[in-house]
Scaffold this motif. Structure first.
Motif, mmCIF file in Angstrom:
data_model
loop_
_atom_site.group_PDB
_atom_site.id
_atom_site.type_symbol
_atom_site.label_atom_id
_atom_site.label_comp_id
_atom_site.label_asym_id
_atom_site.label_seq_id
_atom_site.Cartn_x
_atom_site.Cartn_y
_atom_site.Cartn_z
ATOM 1 N N MET A 36 46.932 40.317 86.455
ATOM 2 C CA MET A 36 46.539 38.944 86.779
ATOM 3 C C MET A 36 47.647 38.199 87.520
ATOM 4 N N ARG A 37 48.860 38.249 86.998
ATOM 5 C CA ARG A 37 49.970 37.536 87.633
ATOM 6 C C ARG A 37 50.246 38.077 89.036
ATOM 7 N N GLU A 38 50.128 39.378 89.217
ATOM 8 C CA GLU A 38 50.345 39.964 90.546
ATOM 9 C C GLU A 38 49.314 39.437 91.537
ATOM 10 N N MET A 39 48.095 39.261 91.081
ATOM 11 C CA MET A 39 47.050 38.773 91.987
ATOM 12 C C MET A 39 47.186 37.286 92.290
ATOM 13 N N PHE A 40 47.364 36.475 91.258
ATOM 14 C CA PHE A 40 47.336 35.045 91.549
ATOM 15 C C PHE A 40 48.586 34.552 92.240
ATOM 16 N N THR A 41 49.644 35.350 92.296
ATOM 17 C CA THR A 41 50.844 34.941 93.041
ATOM 18 C C THR A 41 50.902 35.552 94.443
ATOM 19 N N LEU A 42 49.829 36.190 94.870
ATOM 20 C CA LEU A 42 49.816 36.783 96.214
ATOM 21 C C LEU A 42 49.856 35.712 97.297
ATOM 22 N N THR A 43 50.566 36.038 98.363
ATOM 23 C CA THR A 43 50.544 35.194 99.559
ATOM 24 C C THR A 43 49.853 35.980 100.673
ATOM 25 N N LEU A 44 49.438 35.282 101.708
ATOM 26 C CA LEU A 44 48.688 35.927 102.780
ATOM 27 C C LEU A 44 49.471 37.034 103.470
ATOM 28 N N LYS A 58 57.326 41.648 93.441
ATOM 29 C CA LYS A 58 57.852 41.588 92.081
ATOM 30 C C LYS A 58 56.737 41.922 91.112
ATOM 31 N N THR A 59 56.908 43.004 90.385
ATOM 32 C CA THR A 59 55.915 43.417 89.404
ATOM 33 C C THR A 59 56.419 43.087 88.001
ATOM 34 N N LYS A 60 55.655 43.468 87.003
ATOM 35 C CA LYS A 60 56.039 43.230 85.609
ATOM 36 C C LYS A 60 57.408 43.833 85.295
ATOM 37 N N ASN A 61 57.688 44.988 85.893
ATOM 38 C CA ASN A 61 58.959 45.678 85.666
ATOM 39 C C ASN A 61 60.068 45.196 86.587
ATOM 40 N N GLY A 62 59.764 44.267 87.483
ATOM 41 C CA GLY A 62 60.757 43.757 88.413
ATOM 42 C C GLY A 62 60.898 44.607 89.671
ATOM 43 N N ASP A 63 60.077 45.630 89.805
ATOM 44 C CA ASP A 63 60.135 46.512 90.972
ATOM 45 C C ASP A 63 59.202 46.020 92.068
ATOM 46 N N GLU A 64 59.373 46.620 93.249
ATOM 47 C CA GLU A 64 58.452 46.403 94.348
ATOM 48 C C GLU A 64 57.511 47.597 94.414
ATOM 49 N N ARG A 65 56.272 47.348 94.853
ATOM 50 C CA ARG A 65 55.360 48.471 95.044
ATOM 51 C C ARG A 65 54.252 48.076 95.999
ATOM 52 N N GLN A 66 53.655 49.107 96.601
ATOM 53 C CA GLN A 66 52.499 48.883 97.454
ATOM 54 C C GLN A 66 51.257 49.360 96.722
ATOM 55 N N VAL A 67 50.225 48.542 96.770
ATOM 56 C CA VAL A 67 48.971 48.860 96.101
ATOM 57 C C VAL A 67 47.952 49.253 97.170
ATOM 58 N N ASP A 100 50.252 26.985 92.798
ATOM 59 C CA ASP A 100 51.027 26.074 93.637
ATOM 60 C C ASP A 100 52.425 26.593 93.954
ATOM 61 N N GLY A 101 52.714 27.851 93.620
ATOM 62 C CA GLY A 101 54.025 28.432 93.891
ATOM 63 C C GLY A 101 54.941 28.455 92.692
ATOM 64 N N ASP A 102 54.559 27.784 91.625
ATOM 65 C CA ASP A 102 55.363 27.749 90.402
ATOM 66 C C ASP A 102 55.240 29.083 89.677
ATOM 67 N N THR A 103 56.373 29.760 89.449
ATOM 68 C CA THR A 103 56.355 31.076 88.806
ATOM 69 C C THR A 103 56.752 31.031 87.333
ATOM 70 N N SER A 104 56.792 29.851 86.761
ATOM 71 C CA SER A 104 57.188 29.750 85.354
ATOM 72 C C SER A 104 56.124 30.377 84.448
ATOM 73 N N PRO A 105 56.552 30.930 83.306
ATOM 74 C CA PRO A 105 55.587 31.525 82.368
ATOM 75 C C PRO A 105 54.528 30.529 81.898
#
Length: 130
Positions: A36-44, A58-67, A100-105
């Motif tokens: 969910m967090r990966e999707m709703f923080t996506l930018t164009l 930035k994923t849950k583990n802090g890594d980068e990845r391509q889906v 709105d760009g806010d990444t706080s938990p």
């Protein structure tokens, strides 16, 4: 249901804010298995339809990845991105309108609550247990 259908047992249609965005997120979740967090923080600019991928910086583990994206996800994203770009969105603009760009938990928890409450009951059958 998400795109404006009415169940026979309902007296009035389910009113959702931005049903196209909800539908796109639903299809993306099913077809890509992104969190969910990966999707709703996506930018164009993270979506590359030519390569059929979404880049997560930035994923849950802090890594980068391509889906990788399925053909269904590509078709849905293409239609949704056409709407977003027609509305003037570009580059680092957010893909979905609720963020709105806010990444706080606290913000991500609030978003999950809004998303769940807006879709709750949409998949229940008459007579199904709550």
């Amino acid at each position: 249901m998400i795109l404006g259908g009415v169940l026979p047992r309902k007296q009035r249609p389910l009113a959702l804010d931005d049903p196209q965005a909800l539908w796109c997120m639903f299809v993306l979740a099913v077809e890509s298995a992104m969190r969910m967090r990966e999707m709703f923080t996506l930018t164009l600019d993270q979506v590359d339809l030519a390569k059929r991928t979404v880049f997560l910086d930035k994923t849950k583990n802090g890594d980068e990845r391509q889906v990788p994206l399925s053909s269904v996800a590509v078709a849905t994203l293409t239609a949704y991105l056409d709407l977003r770009t027609a509305a003037g969105a570009k580059g680092r603009d957010v893909l979905f309108p609720w963020w709105d760009g806010d990444t706080s938990p606290k913000k991500s928890t609030r978003f999950r609550t809004i998303f769940r409450s807006s879709t709750s009951g949409s998949s229940k059958r008459p007579g199904a247990p709550p």
